[in-house]
Design an enzyme around this catalytic site. Structure first.
Site, mmCIF file in Angstrom:
data_model
loop_
_atom_site.group_PDB
_atom_site.id
_atom_site.type_symbol
_atom_site.label_atom_id
_atom_site.label_comp_id
_atom_site.label_asym_id
_atom_site.label_seq_id
_atom_site.Cartn_x
_atom_site.Cartn_y
_atom_site.Cartn_z
ATOM 1 C CG ASP A 16 -1.888 1.046 1.367
ATOM 2 O OD1 ASP A 16 -1.717 2.117 0.713
ATOM 3 O OD2 ASP A 16 -2.831 0.973 1.900
ATOM 4 C CG ASP A 110 -2.694 3.492 -2.528
ATOM 5 O OD1 ASP A 110 -3.771 2.829 -2.262
ATOM 6 O OD2 ASP A 110 -2.005 4.122 -1.541
ATOM 7 C CD GLU A 111 -5.440 -1.150 -0.189
ATOM 8 O OE1 GLU A 111 -6.017 -1.959 0.456
ATOM 9 O OE2 GLU A 111 -6.079 -0.112 -0.410
HETATM 10 P P1 TTP Z 1 -4.895 5.117 0.959
HETATM 11 O O1 TTP Z 1 -4.120 4.203 0.707
HETATM 12 O O2 TTP Z 1 -5.992 4.886 1.809
HETATM 13 O O3 TTP Z 1 -4.261 6.395 1.591
HETATM 14 P P2 TTP Z 1 -2.932 7.178 1.487
HETATM 15 O O4 TTP Z 1 -2.057 6.306 0.269
HETATM 16 O O5 TTP Z 1 -3.107 8.624 1.036
HETATM 17 O O6 TTP Z 1 -2.263 7.259 2.850
HETATM 18 P P3 TTP Z 1 -1.693 5.769 3.432
HETATM 19 O O7 TTP Z 1 -0.275 6.078 3.895
HETATM 20 O O8 TTP Z 1 -2.352 6.048 4.902
HETATM 21 O O9 TTP Z 1 -1.998 4.577 2.752
HETATM 22 O O10 TTP Z 1 -5.773 5.744 -0.270
HETATM 23 C C1 TTP Z 1 -5.125 6.065 -1.717
HETATM 24 C C2 TTP Z 1 -5.314 7.110 -2.647
HETATM 25 O O11 TTP Z 1 -6.816 7.081 -2.494
HETATM 26 C C3 TTP Z 1 -5.065 8.342 -1.631
HETATM 27 O O12 TTP Z 1 -3.887 8.984 -1.584
HETATM 28 C C4 TTP Z 1 -6.046 9.421 -2.111
HETATM 29 C C5 TTP Z 1 -7.115 8.486 -2.614
HETATM 30 N N1 TTP Z 1 -8.309 8.443 -1.629
HETATM 31 C C6 TTP Z 1 -9.537 9.549 -1.748
HETATM 32 O O13 TTP Z 1 -9.768 9.910 -3.033
HETATM 33 N N2 TTP Z 1 -10.432 9.328 -1.070
HETATM 34 C C7 TTP Z 1 -10.318 8.822 0.120
HETATM 35 O O14 TTP Z 1 -11.417 8.698 1.081
HETATM 36 C C8 TTP Z 1 -9.213 7.759 0.332
HETATM 37 C C9 TTP Z 1 -9.255 6.922 1.746
HETATM 38 C C10 TTP Z 1 -8.359 7.728 -0.365
HETATM 39 MG MG MG Z 2 -1.955 4.216 0.481
#
Ligand code: TTP
Ligand code: MG
Length: 420
Positions: A16, A110-111
């Site tokens: 992730d 991203d995951e």
């Molecule tokens: P996430 O993997 O949930 O968050 P992140 O990568 O920004 O942070 P983390 O280090 O905690 O993983 O989500 C990936 C991307 O998806 C995030 O950068 C932006 C987008 N996103 C949204 O647009 N709306 C949302 O509610 C969430 C949770 C994420």
């Molecule tokens: Mg992330």
């Protein structure tokens, strides 16, 4: 392949990206590096999509109204999102994962889960593979960091990747997984939303270890099928495979609209239509669904989803529709939207579910009795439709409604999608 008594019968990674959108912005613009940034619409309306790790100590993050986040972290630089760029970087990342294993299940941009079973001979032990994965992502993207969890199941790998974010590598050997999970809060259990967490707390279960310590029957008696599942997860048992065709486990119906809409009642109109179609497909296949997801696509092509896991599965459009309306409340964005969809996921064969006693009179049993009645009614409509066609069905369906709701056009039109 490792032999059966290997401590790693399966090797599953969950990767992730860290603060994904924000990290891409910081990488592309050196002036943003090391600074608190919020990615989202600069107008002040709308919500934060993500915050860089420098901004997170101010308790700002995804889905928070932008205006509020700016108050809480006034020094943050607001950066408008560039979705095309994130999609391109996502492709790079998934390309990297594909060099490690052909078995990849992308969960979002991203995951992803990666099944690395059998890769050890070529790539080394799980720790080494994890380090290599992180390095390969950094190199391919020009500097982005990813957090990686490795264990013998998807569930533990996912909890592990989140364990020490950012830029983390957490390896949990399968034979230590249950002990490792034990102190985690029950909210980490797959499928435990806020309501279920409340229920678990009321039963005196606060940690995953508390759940593991209970008899399976005890949990099943109180939580039904979900109790069985939690029992398995708490013992680090999760047979789910890494599946590139994960989407095929849902049944969905969505529609791209000729005009963007914001009006909630109009969105509900399309949700009802989708719910009718999804319910009908479930019944035709003899399936019931635990999960309901609503999908909206914004006018600027961002896909937003919200999902809900039901305590009891259903194949009834009325239930799907009601869940859909509740989910609609959870979208922070006001619109306009160009696509509305509803899908059912986490699908089981009908009849596998334990039936409650319809006469015991508690609320959930009454709800189940309502679902059963509604099922019979909708199934009768299915039969009518098959026999006499859509016109008869329309009238039959009108008769079945007790309150005034928009009529349905049962002739499938538009971008209806059946993934099942
Ligand atoms: P996430 O993997 O949930 O968050 P992140 O990568 O920004 O942070 P983390 O280090 O905690 O993983 O989500 C990936 C991307 O998806 C995030 O950068 C932006 C987008 N996103 C949204 O647009 N709306 C949302 O509610 C969430 C949770 C994420
Ligand atoms: Mg992330």
């Amino acid at each position: 392949m490792p032999d059966d008594d290997s401590p790693w019968p399966r090797v599953v990674a969950h990767a992730d990206m860290d603060a994904f959108y924000a990290a891409v912005e910081q990488m592309d613009n050196p002036e943003l590096k090391g600074k608190p940034i919020l990615v989202g619409p600069p107008s002040g309306r709308g919500v934060v999509l993500t915050a860089s790790y420098e901004a997170r100590p101010f308790r700002v993050g995804s889905a928070m109204p932008m205006a509020r986040a700016r108050k809480m972290c006034p020094q943050a630089i607001v950066v408008p999102p560039r979705f095309d760029r994130y999609t391109a970087v996502s492709k790079q990342i998934m390309g990297v994962f594909a060099t490690f294993s052909p078995k990849i299940e992308a969960i979002s941009l991203d995951e992803a889960f990666i099944d690395l079973t059998g890769s050890e001979r070529l790539l080394g032990d799980p720790e080494k593979i994890g380090r290599a994965l992180k390095e390969a992502v950094r190199e391919a993207t020009g500097g982005l960091t990813v957090s990686v969890g490795l264990s013998g199941t998807k569930f533990v790998a996912k909890v592990a990747s989140d364990f020490r974010k950012p830029d983390a590598l957490t390896v949990v050997p399968p034979d230590e997984a249950q002990t490792w999970l034990a102190p985690m809060p029950v909210s980490r259990l797959w499928g435990a939303g806020p309501k279920t967490v409340e229920k678990l707390h009321a039963l005196g279960l606060r940690t995953i270890g508390d759940v593991a310590a209970r008899e399976r029957d005890w949990l099943e008696h109180r939580l039904g099928r979900m109790g069985q599942r939690f029992h398995d997860l708490a013992h680090a048992r999760d047979p789910r495979g890494v599946d590139g065709r994960r989407a095929s486990k849902s049944i969905g119906s969505e529609r791209t609209l000729s005009q963007d809409i914001s009006d909630r009642e109009r969105i509900k109109f399309y949700l009802r239509r989708s719910a009718e179609q999804v319910g009908q497909r479930l019944r035709r296949k003899g399936r019931v669904a635990f999960g309901v997801q609503v999908k909206l696509k914004t006018h600027d092509f961002r896909t937003l989803t919200r999902q809900h896991r039901r305590d009891r599965p259903t194949d009834v459009a009325e239930d799907l529709y009601r869940d859909g309306c509740a989910l609609l409340e959870k979208f922070a964005e006001a619109g306009p939207f160009r696509l509305v969809g509803l899908s059912a996921y986490d699908i089981a064969h009908a009849g596998e579910e334990p039936q409650g006693d319809l006469f015991s009179g508690n609320a959930s049993d009454r709800a189940e009795a309502g679902t059963a009645r509604r099922h019979d009614l909708e199934a009768a409509i299915d039969t009518l439709k098959e026999r006499f066609g859509a016109d008869v069905l329309k009238r039959a369906d009108d008769l079945s409604r007790t309150r005034s709701t928009p009529n349905l056009d049962f002739l499938a039109d538009g971008e209806d999608k059946d993934e099942g």
